[in-house]
Design a protein around this motif. Structure first.
Motif, PDB file in Angstrom:
ATOM      1  N   UNK A  70       0.854  -1.188   0.000  1.00 13.80           N
ATOM      2  CA  UNK A  70       0.000   0.000   0.000  1.00 13.80           C
ATOM      3  C   UNK A  70       0.891   1.238   0.000  1.00 13.80           C
ATOM      4  N   UNK A  71       0.731   2.117  -0.986  1.00 15.72           N
ATOM      5  CA  UNK A  71       1.535   3.339  -1.084  1.00 15.72           C
ATOM      6  C   UNK A  71       0.625   4.513  -1.402  1.00 15.72           C
ATOM      7  N   UNK A  72       0.787   5.627  -0.685  1.00 14.50           N
ATOM      8  CA  UNK A  72      -0.064   6.776  -0.948  1.00 14.50           C
ATOM      9  C   UNK A  72       0.556   8.084  -0.515  1.00 14.50           C
ATOM     10  N   UNK A  73       0.100   9.168  -1.147  1.00 12.67           N
ATOM     11  CA  UNK A  73       0.520  10.528  -0.819  1.00 12.67           C
ATOM     12  C   UNK A  73      -0.730  11.384  -0.651  1.00 12.67           C
ATOM     13  N   UNK A  74      -0.751  12.211   0.390  1.00 15.84           N
ATOM     14  CA  UNK A  74      -1.867  13.122   0.651  1.00 15.84           C
ATOM     15  C   UNK A  74      -1.335  14.516   0.917  1.00 15.84           C
ATOM     16  N   UNK A  75      -2.043  15.488   0.412  1.00 15.87           N
ATOM     17  CA  UNK A  75      -1.753  16.894   0.727  1.00 15.87           C
ATOM     18  C   UNK A  75      -3.102  17.606   0.694  1.00 15.87           C
ATOM     19  N   UNK A  76      -3.571  18.075   1.856  1.00 20.32           N
ATOM     20  CA  UNK A  76      -4.910  18.647   1.963  1.00 20.32           C
ATOM     21  C   UNK A  76      -5.015  19.966   1.211  1.00 20.32           C
ATOM     22  N   UNK A  77      -4.101  20.862   1.454  1.00 13.41           N
ATOM     23  CA  UNK A  77      -4.067  22.153   0.750  1.00 13.41           C
ATOM     24  C   UNK A  77      -2.624  22.454   0.364  1.00 13.41           C
ATOM     25  N   UNK A  78      -2.445  23.501  -0.403  1.00 18.19           N
ATOM     26  CA  UNK A  78      -1.119  23.865  -0.895  1.00 18.19           C
ATOM     27  C   UNK A  78      -0.115  24.089   0.235  1.00 18.19           C
ATOM     28  N   UNK A  79      -0.520  24.665   1.351  1.00 19.26           N
ATOM     29  CA  UNK A  79       0.407  24.963   2.445  1.00 19.26           C
ATOM     30  C   UNK A  79       0.508  23.873   3.501  1.00 19.26           C
ATOM     31  N   UNK A  80      -0.293  22.830   3.425  1.00 21.62           N
ATOM     32  CA  UNK A  80      -0.292  21.793   4.454  1.00 21.62           C
ATOM     33  C   UNK A  80       0.874  20.822   4.251  1.00 21.62           C
ATOM     34  N   UNK A  81       1.235  20.080   5.316  1.00 23.96           N
ATOM     35  CA  UNK A  81       2.326  19.113   5.177  1.00 23.96           C
ATOM     36  C   UNK A  81       1.909  17.921   4.306  1.00 23.96           C
ATOM     37  N   UNK A  82       2.885  17.321   3.656  1.00 23.55           N
ATOM     38  CA  UNK A  82       2.641  16.132   2.844  1.00 23.55           C
ATOM     39  C   UNK A  82       2.636  14.909   3.750  1.00 23.55           C
ATOM     40  N   UNK A  83       1.692  14.014   3.515  1.00 23.95           N
ATOM     41  CA  UNK A  83       1.579  12.774   4.284  1.00 23.95           C
ATOM     42  C   UNK A  83       1.847  11.597   3.359  1.00 23.95           C
ATOM     43  N   UNK A  84       2.698  10.690   3.790  1.00 29.31           N
ATOM     44  CA  UNK A  84       3.010   9.471   3.044  1.00 29.31           C
ATOM     45  C   UNK A  84       2.427   8.290   3.814  1.00 29.31           C
ATOM     46  N   UNK A  85       1.589   7.476   3.170  1.00 30.54           N
ATOM     47  CA  UNK A  85       1.025   6.285   3.805  1.00 30.54           C
ATOM     48  C   UNK A  85       1.640   5.052   3.163  1.00 30.54           C
ATOM     49  N   UNK A  86       1.778   3.997   3.958  1.00 36.44           N
ATOM     50  CA  UNK A  86       2.422   2.778   3.485  1.00 36.44           C
ATOM     51  C   UNK A  86       1.869   1.572   4.225  1.00 36.44           C
ATOM     52  N   UNK A  87       2.041   0.418   3.631  1.00 34.94           N
ATOM     53  CA  UNK A  87       1.626  -0.816   4.265  1.00 34.94           C
ATOM     54  C   UNK A  87       2.066  -2.016   3.460  1.00 34.94           C
ATOM     55  N   UNK A  88       2.171  -3.148   4.122  1.00 37.00           N
ATOM     56  CA  UNK A  88       2.499  -4.418   3.475  1.00 37.00           C
ATOM     57  C   UNK A  88       1.866  -5.520   4.309  1.00 37.00           C
ATOM     58  N   UNK A  89       1.354  -6.546   3.646  1.00 35.99           N
ATOM     59  CA  UNK A  89       0.732  -7.610   4.399  1.00 35.99           C
ATOM     60  C   UNK A  89       0.127  -8.689   3.524  1.00 35.99           C
ATOM     61  N   UNK A  90      -0.684  -9.518   4.152  1.00 34.55           N
ATOM     62  CA  UNK A  90      -1.331 -10.645   3.485  1.00 34.55           C
ATOM     63  C   UNK A  90      -2.767 -10.292   3.143  1.00 34.55           C
ATOM     64  N   UNK A  91      -3.269 -10.896   2.053  1.00 37.03           N
ATOM     65  CA  UNK A  91      -4.673 -10.702   1.701  1.00 37.03           C
ATOM     66  C   UNK A  91      -5.283 -12.040   1.294  1.00 37.03           C
ATOM     67  N   UNK A  92      -6.582 -12.099   1.425  1.00 34.96           N
ATOM     68  CA  UNK A  92      -7.353 -13.253   0.986  1.00 34.96           C
ATOM     69  C   UNK A  92      -8.562 -12.777   0.220  1.00 34.96           C
ATOM     70  N   UNK A  93      -8.941 -13.555  -0.776  1.00 35.16           N
ATOM     71  CA  UNK A  93     -10.095 -13.183  -1.588  1.00 35.16           C
ATOM     72  C   UNK A  93     -10.912 -14.436  -1.891  1.00 35.16           C
ATOM     73  N   UNK A  94     -12.240 -14.336  -1.680  1.00 38.29           N
ATOM     74  CA  UNK A  94     -13.145 -15.440  -1.970  1.00 38.29           C
ATOM     75  C   UNK A  94     -14.182 -14.971  -2.987  1.00 38.29           C
ATOM     76  N   UNK A  95     -14.283 -15.678  -4.108  1.00 33.33           N
ATOM     77  CA  UNK A  95     -15.242 -15.352  -5.163  1.00 33.33           C
ATOM     78  C   UNK A  95     -16.512 -16.154  -4.957  1.00 33.33           C
TER      79      UNK A  95
END
Length: 196
Positions: A70-95
C-alpha cells in the motif's frame, strides 16, 4: 523477433480459451487498486493518490491468498504538510459462485468477491508525528471481465489501522477501482518454455 511475436500470439490464444477458468485452483491473480484519487481544482487545492499492488495464488477454486503493498501521498491544501502512507501484508479473496447463498451475478461476465487483508502499515507526516501499526481491512467487490483474463474491479472496503505510535485506532471506508489479470499457471509455463 519472430519467436517473440509467435509467443505473444500463443499467449493471447491460450488465455482466451480459459474464459471460465480465471478463478480455478492453481491460477495467479496480479493487479492493483487505485484506492483514492482527488485533486483540488481551487487555488491552493491539494491531492490524494494511493495505489495498492497485489498478487495472489488460487489455493482452491474461488479462493486466493497472497500479499499487497500500500503506497499513498496526501496533501490537503497547498500549504499543508505532505503525508506518506504505506503498508504491506497478506490478503485473501473469496469469489462467490453464481447462485451461491442467493447471490446472483449482475452481469454474465463478472463475479462478486469478498476481500480481507492484514499487515503492518503506517503514515509519515512531514514535520509532525508519524505512526506505524496493525493495518487491516475487509469488504465486498465485483470483478467485471473485459477479456477472459482481465477484470475491472470495484471494491468497497472498511480499512483500519491500530497505531503503535502517536495515534490509536483510525479507520475509513474507501471505494477502490482497479484491475486484475488472471494467469493460468499451465499457460505461464508454456509461454516460458516457448521463449527458451
Amino acid at each position: 523477433m519472430k519467436k517473440l511475436i509467435f509467443t505473444g500470439i500463443l499467449a493471447v490464444a491460450g488465455l482466451a480459451t480459459s474464459m471460465n477458468a480465471q478463478i480455478q485452483k492453481g491460477n495467479w491473480l496480479v493487479g492493483s487498486s487505485l484506492i483514492s484519487s482527488n485533486f483540488g481544482l481551487n487555488t491552493g487545492g491539494g491531492y490524494n493518490i494511493a495505489l495498492q499492488p497485489k498478487g495472489a495464488y488460487f489455493i482452491e477454486d474461488n479462493l486466493a491468498v497472497g500479499g499487497y503493498v500500500d503506497l499513498g501521498f496526501n496533501k490537503v491544501t497547498n500549504g499543508s504538510p505532505t503525508e506518506f502512507t504505506y503498508g504491506v501484508g497478506a490478503l485473501g479473496r473469496y469469489y462467490l459462485s453464481p447462485g451461491e447463498k442467493g447471490v446472483d451475478n449482475l452481469l454474465n461476465h463478472g463475479r462478486w468477491f469478498l476481500e480481507g487483508n492484514a499487515g503492518i502499515g503506517g503514515r509519515s507526516v512531514e514535520n509532525a508525528d508519524s505512526t506505524t501499526g496493525f493495518d487491516f481491512g475487509v469488504g465486498p467487490g465485483y470483478s467485471y471481465f473485459i477479456t477472459p483474463n482481465i477484470g475491472l474491479e470495484g471494491l468497497v472496503k472498511y480499512r483500519g489501522r491500530a497505531g503503535f505510535g502517536s495515534e490509536g485506532l483510525n479507520s475509513n471506508i474507501s471505494f477502490n477501482l482497479g484491475f486484475s489479470i488472471y494467469l493460468p499457471t499451465s499457460k505461464a509455463k508454456d509461454i516460458a518454455n516457448d521463449v527458451k
